[in-house]
Design a protein around this motif. Structure first.
Motif, PDB file in Angstrom:
ATOM      1  N   TYR A   1      36.334  37.669 -31.277  1.00  0.00           N
ATOM      2  CA  TYR A   1      36.241  38.860 -32.134  1.00  0.00           C
ATOM      3  C   TYR A   1      36.829  38.573 -33.502  1.00  0.00           C
ATOM      4  CZ  TYR A   1      37.066  43.758 -33.568  1.00  0.00           C
ATOM      5  OH  TYR A   1      37.093  44.946 -34.232  1.00  0.00           O
TER       6      TYR A   1
ATOM      7  N   GLU B   1      44.522  43.819 -34.083  1.00  0.00           N
ATOM      8  CA  GLU B   1      43.137  43.822 -33.590  1.00  0.00           C
ATOM      9  C   GLU B   1      42.807  42.503 -32.886  1.00  0.00           C
ATOM     10  OE1 GLU B   1      40.125  45.785 -35.072  1.00  0.00           O
ATOM     11  OE2 GLU B   1      41.315  47.340 -36.032  1.00  0.00           O
TER      12      GLU B   1
ATOM     13  N   GLU C   1      39.187  44.347 -40.378  1.00  0.00           N
ATOM     14  CA  GLU C   1      40.489  44.316 -41.054  1.00  0.00           C
ATOM     15  C   GLU C   1      41.133  42.986 -40.742  1.00  0.00           C
ATOM     16  OE1 GLU C   1      41.816  46.482 -43.017  1.00  0.00           O
ATOM     17  OE2 GLU C   1      40.381  48.128 -42.792  1.00  0.00           O
ATOM     18  N   ARG C   2      41.226  42.129 -41.738  1.00  0.00           N
ATOM     19  CA  ARG C   2      41.777  40.794 -41.489  1.00  0.00           C
ATOM     20  C   ARG C   2      43.283  40.870 -41.353  1.00  0.00           C
ATOM     21  NH1 ARG C   2      36.706  40.674 -41.057  1.00  0.00           N
ATOM     22  NH2 ARG C   2      35.444  40.068 -42.847  1.00  0.00           N
ATOM     23  N   GLY C   3      43.806  40.102 -40.444  1.00  0.00           N
ATOM     24  CA  GLY C   3      45.266  40.093 -40.295  1.00  0.00           C
ATOM     25  C   GLY C   3      45.727  38.912 -39.468  1.00  0.00           C
ATOM     26  N   LEU C   4      46.804  38.298 -39.920  1.00  0.00           N
ATOM     27  CA  LEU C   4      47.429  37.193 -39.191  1.00  0.00           C
ATOM     28  C   LEU C   4      48.930  37.425 -39.252  1.00  0.00           C
ATOM     29  CD1 LEU C   4      45.365  34.304 -40.801  1.00  0.00           C
ATOM     30  CD2 LEU C   4      45.229  34.943 -38.398  1.00  0.00           C
ATOM     31  N   TYR C   5      49.688  36.707 -38.455  1.00  0.00           N
ATOM     32  CA  TYR C   5      51.144  36.782 -38.571  1.00  0.00           C
ATOM     33  C   TYR C   5      51.547  36.113 -39.889  1.00  0.00           C
ATOM     34  CZ  TYR C   5      51.601  38.305 -33.745  1.00  0.00           C
ATOM     35  OH  TYR C   5      51.530  39.019 -32.578  1.00  0.00           O
TER      36      TYR C   5
ATOM     37  N   PRO D   1      37.790  40.882 -36.429  1.00  0.00           N
ATOM     38  CA  PRO D   1      37.853  42.277 -36.873  1.00  0.00           C
ATOM     39  C   PRO D   1      37.558  42.397 -38.365  1.00  0.00           C
ATOM     40  CG  PRO D   1      39.979  41.525 -36.014  1.00  0.00           C
ATOM     41  CD  PRO D   1      39.092  40.336 -36.116  1.00  0.00           C
TER      42      PRO D   1
ATOM     43  N   GLY E   1      49.996  44.896 -40.390  1.00  0.00           N
ATOM     44  CA  GLY E   1      49.465  43.608 -40.833  1.00  0.00           C
ATOM     45  C   GLY E   1      48.090  43.314 -40.262  1.00  0.00           C
ATOM     46  N   ARG E   2      47.589  44.205 -39.430  1.00  0.00           N
ATOM     47  CA  ARG E   2      46.238  44.150 -38.855  1.00  0.00           C
ATOM     48  C   ARG E   2      46.006  42.959 -37.929  1.00  0.00           C
ATOM     49  NH1 ARG E   2      43.663  49.114 -40.293  1.00  0.00           N
ATOM     50  NH2 ARG E   2      44.831  49.795 -42.098  1.00  0.00           N
ATOM     51  N   VAL E   3      47.085  42.302 -37.523  1.00  0.00           N
ATOM     52  CA  VAL E   3      46.905  41.225 -36.558  1.00  0.00           C
ATOM     53  C   VAL E   3      46.715  41.823 -35.156  1.00  0.00           C
ATOM     54  CG1 VAL E   3      49.340  40.855 -35.988  1.00  0.00           C
ATOM     55  CG2 VAL E   3      47.773  38.930 -35.956  1.00  0.00           C
TER      56      VAL E   3
ATOM     57  N   GLU F   1      52.768  44.450 -36.590  1.00  0.00           N
ATOM     58  CA  GLU F   1      51.487  43.896 -36.133  1.00  0.00           C
ATOM     59  C   GLU F   1      50.336  44.838 -36.456  1.00  0.00           C
ATOM     60  OE1 GLU F   1      53.054  41.124 -32.423  1.00  0.00           O
ATOM     61  OE2 GLU F   1      52.419  43.184 -32.049  1.00  0.00           O
TER      62      GLU F   1
END
Lengths: 315, 439
Positions: A76, B238, A80-84, A78, B234-236, B231
């Motif tokens: 997947y 998902e 909305e991009r997001g990483l730590y 998403p 920050g959208r992680v 989390e």
């Protein structure tokens, strides 16, 4: 058909997000899921992934309901991009692949290979917060595909990418298809869908308004078109003297002309030659997806559907 | 998902949490700061002893028998202050003879004197010493007065019976604390008694446990909530929820933060305990042996430590689940500030009865509070520390807590599952309730 979305209904309070949405995707196909923001694309993907529960309807893969399948069946990306932010890229990729059951050594090897093919091998040791948006998106794409899922669900994968990265991502899509993966991606960029998809579904207000193989969808409106390019005056004033010819998309390079009534394509070509225009390009064409979308939905895909609540970027 | 995959994912999430905390500057800085604070607190008793060396304690001496009070005051002054006539800079006690015991008691009551020693001669010829105070006399100083009383008794016997015709009767000695009248320091579990020094030690250990439990459950609970909000914002999130189940993510986060928290507690406590142990030796070296000073860790039994471990683990699971559920409903890190106070209310509500229980109170309210799962990690720990718990009470408290944890954890997981993909305003109470019911 392998991926079957059947009669999905979903409400968020008073808002109807999905209203009997249904489509099917053949195995090893690149499938475009087209619609405005708020049309129901993200909600459908979240239901397929088991993140949300449908009020009614099912999503099945190879005959099994998606929520009974291992999560590693799906990859997947998403919208909305997001990483730590403070975690190193390679560590994040190994972490997410690990959640899908991939051993760390193999995950590390494969992640480096993907970074190389995205010309981003130097990103592995950097923290996510140090990356550009485009590079973060590439890393997220790799996180989605690294564990080699059978089905890829990509929510607006091309948004925010520069042309070079769009081209890299397109190549990756086609390679994944050639490896037998089923790729479903949502977009409101019709030209991207036309360039990549074998089949599409156009969704509006939680329902599929047109769907099937790309060619069938483009012909589904019954409209006939020609595309013509001439040297000199691009306004083509002679077209006004051809009954039934209507310019629906004017351009410096070429114009799209709709043929109404009994008008045939060769009559347009004859009129151009008769008017002394030097024809550089002439083709009998199907309507573009953009035109089909406008016909079916009644407004451009860039407009919001104003249906779903704020659920983290579209529904 | 198979059990193996579930365990694997919980551990992966937990390990990531631990690594993130260990790398965080805030974690390292707070650990160093808390460890320094712990060592500082551990050295307080030494400071008190050093300060106490310069303090002269005013003691009244009264007796109905003529001359007895004067003789006793002189003897105790000689024995306890180490010099005849008293008055040196190193003396501990300043004895004043009072003819009237009531006047002596009122001098103690209004704080002019630390304690009043009343001497009564018994029918067998022996002396009886009663030391009246209102909490200002430390147990070690009371013990010293006991030594002084014994010396008075011996001298009184030799003076009255030069030929030793009457057998020596050891003087009786008791301390009455007017400020602790109802507490009867010494009435322990099942009627077992322990002395004042042990009781003081149990209080110290209890305070450490209660404060530590309160701080860690609230502090690390907030870590869980803020981690989830980070989390989400920050959208992680998902990516996470598409890769692992809500249960795995909640359990992994709680386990990881719990282990990181335990590591921090260990890093703070071990230097503090070493400092506490060392402070006794340092004090003895500087000030000479003091039987009352070294006993502060005496009550730290393996049973209490086990109780603390069990209540900490279950209490943390309970509070962290609540914080996880609450965190999953928030979208922005700044919203955390607004919910931090309401979230800490259950813990604060348990903290007060726990402190009351430490003071020796064993009222029905405190007993009931020690069974309530949200409060028992504090209140029952207090009661265990001061030794006032029946076995059935402990079983009831632990049983209720152990039953509540999975119920709350499951509800929190359901709220988390519904909440983590909702952005914007928190859902209405109806949606919230539906999520808990699994609808």
């Amino acid at each position: 058909m392998v991926l079957v979305v059947d009669g999905l209904h979903k409400r968020f309070g008073p808002v109807v997000a999905l209203d009997g949405l249904a489509f099917e995707v053949a195995p090893g196909q690149v499938f475009g899921f087209l619609g405005a923001n708020g049309a129901g694309k993200t909600t459908t993907m979240r239901i397929a992934l088991g993140i949300l529960e449908a009020d009614a309807g099912t999503v099945t893969w190879m005959g099994t309901e998606s929520r009974r399948l291992p999560r590693s069946t799906f990859g997947y990306l998403p919208e909305e991009r997001g990483l730590y932010p403070r975690m190193r890229v390679l560590d994040q990729l190994v972490f997410f692949a690990g959640l899908h059951g991939m051993p760390p050594d193999r995950a590390r090897r494969e992640a480096l290979a993907w970074l190389r093919r995205f010309r981003a091998e130097d990103l592995g040791g950097r923290r996510a917060e140090q990356l550009s948006k485009g590079n973060q998106q590439k890393v997220q794409f790799i996180a989605a595909v690294l564990h080699e899922p059978a089905v890829l669900l990509m929510d607006e994968p091309f948004t925010g990418l520069d042309p070079v990265n769009v081209a890299l991502l397109r190549e990756a899509f086609l390679e994944l298809r050639d490896r037998g993966r089923t790729v479903v991606f949502s977009t409101h960029q019709m030209e991207v869908a036309e360039a990549l998809c074998e089949a599409v579904a156009i969704v509006d207000r939680g329902r599929v308004v047109a769907g099937g193989p790309l060619r069938e969808v483009r012909r589904s409106t019954g409209r006939r078109m020609v595309r013509i390019s001439v040297a000199g005056d691009h306004r083509m004033p002679w077209l006004a003297r051809v009954p039934g010819a209507r310019v629906i998309q004017a351009g410096m390079d070429r114009a799209t002309v709709e043929l109404e009534g009994a008008l045939e394509p060769d009559e347009v070509l004859a009129a151009a030659v008769g008017a002394g225009a030097r024809v550089l390009h002439f083709e009998v064409a199907d309507p573009s997806l953009e035109q089909v979308f406008l016909d079916r939905v009644g407004r451009p895909a860039e407009q919001e559907a104003h249906l779903a609540p704020d659920l983290g970027g579209g529904a | 998902m198979s059990r193996g995959a579930t365990v694997r994912n919980i551990w992966l999430v937990a390990r990531r949490e631990i690594a993130e905390r260990a790398r965080s500057r805030a974690f390292v800085a707070s650990t160093v700061l808390l460890a320094a604070l712990g060592v500082g607190v551990a050295l307080i008793p030494l400071g008190v002893r050093l300060a106490g060396r310069a303090t002269v304690l005013g003691i009244a001496v009264s007796a109905a028998e003529p001359g007895l009070a004067t003789t006793a005051a002189r003897t105790m002054d000689t024995v306890l202050n180490g010099q005849a006539g008293g008055g040196g800079p190193a003396r501990t006690f300043a004895f004043t003879v009072y003819q009237d015991a009531t006047a002596a008691a009122s001098a103690v009551a209004d704080g002019r004197l630390v304690a009043a020693v009343r001497i009564v001669r018994g029918a067998d010829g022996g002396l009886g010493f009663t030391v009246l105070n209102v909490g200002a006399l430390a147990p070690d100083k009371a013990q010293l007065l006991g030594v002084g009383a014994f010396a008075v008794g011996v001298l009184d016997w030799t003076r009255a019976n030069p030929g030793a015709t009457r057998p020596f009767v050891a003087p009786s000695f008791s301390v009455a604390d007017a400020g602790d009248a109802g507490n009867a320091a010494g009435a322990g579990a099942g009627g077992a008694a322990f002395d004042a020094a042990e009781y003081a030690s149990r209080r110290i250990v209890g305070i450490v446990f209660v404060v530590l439990s309160f701080l860690t459950l609230v502090f690390y609970g907030m870590w869980v909530a803020s981690g989830i909000v980070a989390e989400k914002s920050g959208r992680v999130m998902e990516l996470l929820v598409s890769a692992a189940t809500a249960g795995q993510l909640v359990a992994g986060k709680i386990l990881g933060i719990g282990l990181a928290g335990l590591a921090q507690v260990g890093l703070v406590l071990v230097p503090a305990l070493l400092a506490l142990l060392a402070s006794g030796r340092i004090g003895d070296a500087l000030l000479g042996p003091d039987s009352g000073a070294g006993a502060s860790l005496g009550a730290l039994s393996p049973g209490l430590l086990l109780g603390f471990a069990v209540y900490f683990v279950l209490g943390f699971a309970l509070y962290a689940s609540l914080y996880a559920g609450a965190g999953s409903l928030l979208s922005r890190e700044e919203d955390l500030q607004t919910v931090a106070l309401p979230l800490s209310i259950p813990a604060v509500a348990g903290y007060f009865p726990a402190v009351l229980a430490l003071s020796g109170s064993n009222s029905p309210i405190i007993r009931v509070a020690s069974y309530v799962p949200l409060w028992s990690p504090f209140v029952m720990m207090s009661r265990l520390a001061v030794g006032r718990v029946e076995v059935w009470e402990l079983a009831l408290s632990l049983g209720l807590l152990a039953l509540t944890v999975p119920v709350v954890a499951l509800s929190a997981t359901r709220v988390y599952r519904a909440g983590v993909v909702l952005y914007g305003q928190p859902p209405s109470p109806r949606v919230f309730w539906r999520a808990i019911r699994g609808g």
